[in-house]
Design an enzyme around this catalytic site. Structure first.
Site, PDB file in Angstrom:
ATOM      1  CG  ASP A   8      -1.920   1.002   1.315  1.00 17.05           C
ATOM      2  OD1 ASP A   8      -2.880   0.919   1.040  1.00 17.05           O
ATOM      3  OD2 ASP A   8      -1.544   2.339   1.347  1.00 17.05           O
ATOM      4  CG  ASP A 106      -3.150   3.433  -1.864  1.00 15.38           C
ATOM      5  OD1 ASP A 106      -4.135   2.767  -1.656  1.00 15.38           O
ATOM      6  OD2 ASP A 106      -2.286   4.066  -0.956  1.00 15.38           O
ATOM      7  CD  GLU A 107      -5.426  -1.223  -0.176  1.00 16.39           C
ATOM      8  OE1 GLU A 107      -5.645   0.040   0.462  1.00 16.39           O
ATOM      9  OE2 GLU A 107      -5.394  -2.172   0.737  1.00 16.39           O
TER      10      GLU A 107
HETATM   11  N1  DCP Z   1      -8.895   8.256   0.122  1.00 14.31           N
HETATM   12  C1  DCP Z   1      -9.882   9.060   0.265  1.00 14.31           C
HETATM   13  N2  DCP Z   1     -10.627   9.012   1.358  1.00 14.31           N
HETATM   14  C2  DCP Z   1     -10.364   8.231   2.321  1.00 14.31           C
HETATM   15  C3  DCP Z   1      -9.302   7.567   2.350  1.00 14.31           C
HETATM   16  C4  DCP Z   1      -8.634   7.352   1.457  1.00 14.31           C
HETATM   17  O1  DCP Z   1     -10.065   9.723  -0.719  1.00 14.31           O
HETATM   18  N3  DCP Z   1     -11.262   8.343   3.443  1.00 14.31           N
HETATM   19  C5  DCP Z   1      -7.996   8.271  -1.004  1.00 14.31           C
HETATM   20  C6  DCP Z   1      -6.672   9.111  -0.745  1.00 14.31           C
HETATM   21  C7  DCP Z   1      -5.600   8.216  -0.202  1.00 14.31           C
HETATM   22  C8  DCP Z   1      -5.858   7.123  -1.261  1.00 14.31           C
HETATM   23  O2  DCP Z   1      -7.066   6.833  -1.248  1.00 14.31           O
HETATM   24  O3  DCP Z   1      -4.120   8.905  -0.801  1.00 14.31           O
HETATM   25  C9  DCP Z   1      -5.225   5.526  -0.515  1.00 14.31           C
HETATM   26  O4  DCP Z   1      -5.850   5.658   0.623  1.00 14.31           O
HETATM   27  P1  DCP Z   1      -5.225   4.888   1.692  1.00 14.31           P
HETATM   28  O5  DCP Z   1      -6.190   4.361   2.686  1.00 14.31           O
HETATM   29  O6  DCP Z   1      -4.247   3.999   1.326  1.00 14.31           O
HETATM   30  O7  DCP Z   1      -4.512   6.001   2.601  1.00 14.31           O
HETATM   31  P2  DCP Z   1      -3.121   6.820   2.098  1.00 14.31           P
HETATM   32  O8  DCP Z   1      -2.416   6.091   0.970  1.00 14.31           O
HETATM   33  O9  DCP Z   1      -3.497   8.267   1.914  1.00 14.31           O
HETATM   34  O10 DCP Z   1      -2.284   6.961   3.326  1.00 14.31           O
HETATM   35  P3  DCP Z   1      -1.375   5.510   4.349  1.00 14.31           P
HETATM   36  O11 DCP Z   1       0.002   6.094   4.199  1.00 14.31           O
HETATM   37  O12 DCP Z   1      -2.087   5.377   5.372  1.00 14.31           O
HETATM   38  O13 DCP Z   1      -1.772   4.112   3.234  1.00 14.31           O
HETATM   39 MG    MG Z   2      -2.027   4.181   1.053  1.00 17.56          MG
HETATM   40 MG    MG Z   3      -4.845   2.014   0.259  1.00 18.33          MG
END
Ligand code: DCP
Ligand code: MG
Ligand code: MG
Length: 352
Positions: A8, A106-107
């Site tokens: 991720d 992203d995963e």
């Molecule tokens: N996303 C979103 N709203 C949310 C959660 C996530 O729009 N409530 C979007 C933005 C993130 C992407 O999806 O960048 C990927 O979600 P992740 O849960 O993997 O979170 P991040 O990659 O941002 O952070 P982490 O480092 O915790 O994975």
């Molecule tokens: Mg992420």
């Molecule tokens: Mg993710």
């Protein structure tokens, strides 16, 4: 022995922005709605770890984020750009996978059982993969490694940011022990509340839960939760090759949690996909359902079926995937139905 990884990206949308705006590296930065000096509506989609130090989190009202850190950099969303970066990332990850299943922008899950000989190998392999993503795309990610998808996913949360967390089969019990129920995969806020009311506050308690009571309360999901609490997950990493696919999407005028309206729309999209498929003279092997929630989180669910050009199987599979989504009461903004792993009917005839 199976060795499964979940990779991720770290703070993905902001990481993408950092690629084209290096000046925001290292300063608190947020992708989301316009804060309008604290009067803005809408939410934080994500923020970098610098911003998280101030208590800012995904899905938080943007006005609250502004209160917590008014001089953070606020960037508006650019989904097309994040999709483009995502495709690059996935192309790198695919090189390392045996079987590969992208589950969100992203995963991805990867079955690397045939690529490495041991868990120790897997850890080095993951380090090489992290380096490849950083060298080729320029962003950091975290990797969870375990004997199944459930443990890989949960290990990844513990690896964040920029880490690798390995949980060997024999360490699964210790890994889960002592966790709060909300940390268990599949359990969101609402499910956690219901479980707490039933007296299950920790994963250890849920592991010994009464199956009859749980299934009575939650249906088959109840049984699944008990298995999860015991670290059991037999589901396979399912290829959802996007190389050749046909899909249709629909955005609701108003976000909705009306299951009937959502199911009808899934049926409609499936029909549209079928028409396109029929025109292209293709068979399909995989059906994918995409759900984008009002907070912009996305869930992708895929299932492989026997190679077919059948019309009903698209809708039936997509609806089953919808039934299995642990959406936890959030409203849906956008739906997508896609078939992939396509095989040409013309080609089939030639071979057969
Ligand atoms: N996303 C979103 N709203 C949310 C959660 C996530 O729009 N409530 C979007 C933005 C993130 C992407 O999806 O960048 C990927 O979600 P992740 O849960 O993997 O979170 P991040 O990659 O941002 O952070 P982490 O480092 O915790 O994975
Ligand atoms: Mg992420
Ligand atoms: Mg993710």
């Amino acid at each position: 022995m199976r060795i499964i990884m979940l990779v991720d990206m770290d703070y993905f949308y902001v990481a993408c922005e950092e690629l084209r705006r290096p000046e925001i590296r290292g300063v608190p930065a947020i992708v989301g709605a316009d804060p309008k000096q604290g009067k803005g509506r809408g939410v934080v989609m994500t923020c970098n770890y610098k911003a998280r130090e101030y208590g800012i989190r995904s899905a938080m009202p943007i006005s609250m984020a502004y209160r917590l850190k008014p001089d953070a950099v606020f960037v508006s969303v650019d989904f097309d750009y994040y999709d483009e970066v995502s495709r690059k990332v996935m192309a790198v990850l695919r090189r390392f996978a045996g079987r590969f299943e992208q589950v969100s922008v992203d995963e991805a899950f990867m079955d690397v059982s045939d690529k490495v000989n041991s868990y120790a190998d897997a850890e080095a392999y993951a380090a090489g993969m992290k380096k490849a993503v950083l060298d080729d795309v320029g962003i950091k990610c975290s990797v969870g490694i375990g004997p199944n998808k459930l443990i890989a996913k949960m290990a990844c949360s513990k690896a964040k940011p920029d880490g690798i967390r390995l949980v060997r089969e024999e360490d699964v019990k210790a890994f889960l022990s002592g966790m709060e129920i909300i940390e268990l995969y599949g359990v969101g806020g609402k499910t956690a509340e219901k479980l707490a009311a039933m007296g299950y506050g920790t994963v250890d308690q849920l592991a010994k839960a009464n199956a009859v009571q749980m299934i009575g309360r939650f249906g088959s999901f109840g049984g699944e939760l008990i298995r999860y609490a015991n670290g059991i997950d037999d589901s396979e990493v399912t290829e959802n090759s996007e190389v050749k696919s046909i899909g249709r999407e629909f955005t609701f005028e108003k976000d909705t949690d009306d299951r009937e309206a959502i199911s009808n729309e899934i049926g409609e999209l499936s029909m549209q996909v079928y028409r396109e498929l029929d025109k292209a003279q293709e068979y399909y092997k995989t059906v994918t359902l995409k759900l984008r929630y009002s907070d912009f989180t996305e869930h992708l669910h895929s299932r492989s079926v026997r190679m077919t050009n059948d019309q009903k199987t698209i809708a039936k599979t997509a609806l089953e995937l919808y039934g299995q989504d642990s959406e936890d009461g959030r409203k849906i903004r956008k739906l997508g139905v896609r078939v992939s792993n396509l095989v040409s009917r013309k080609g089939q005839k030639r071979i057969g």
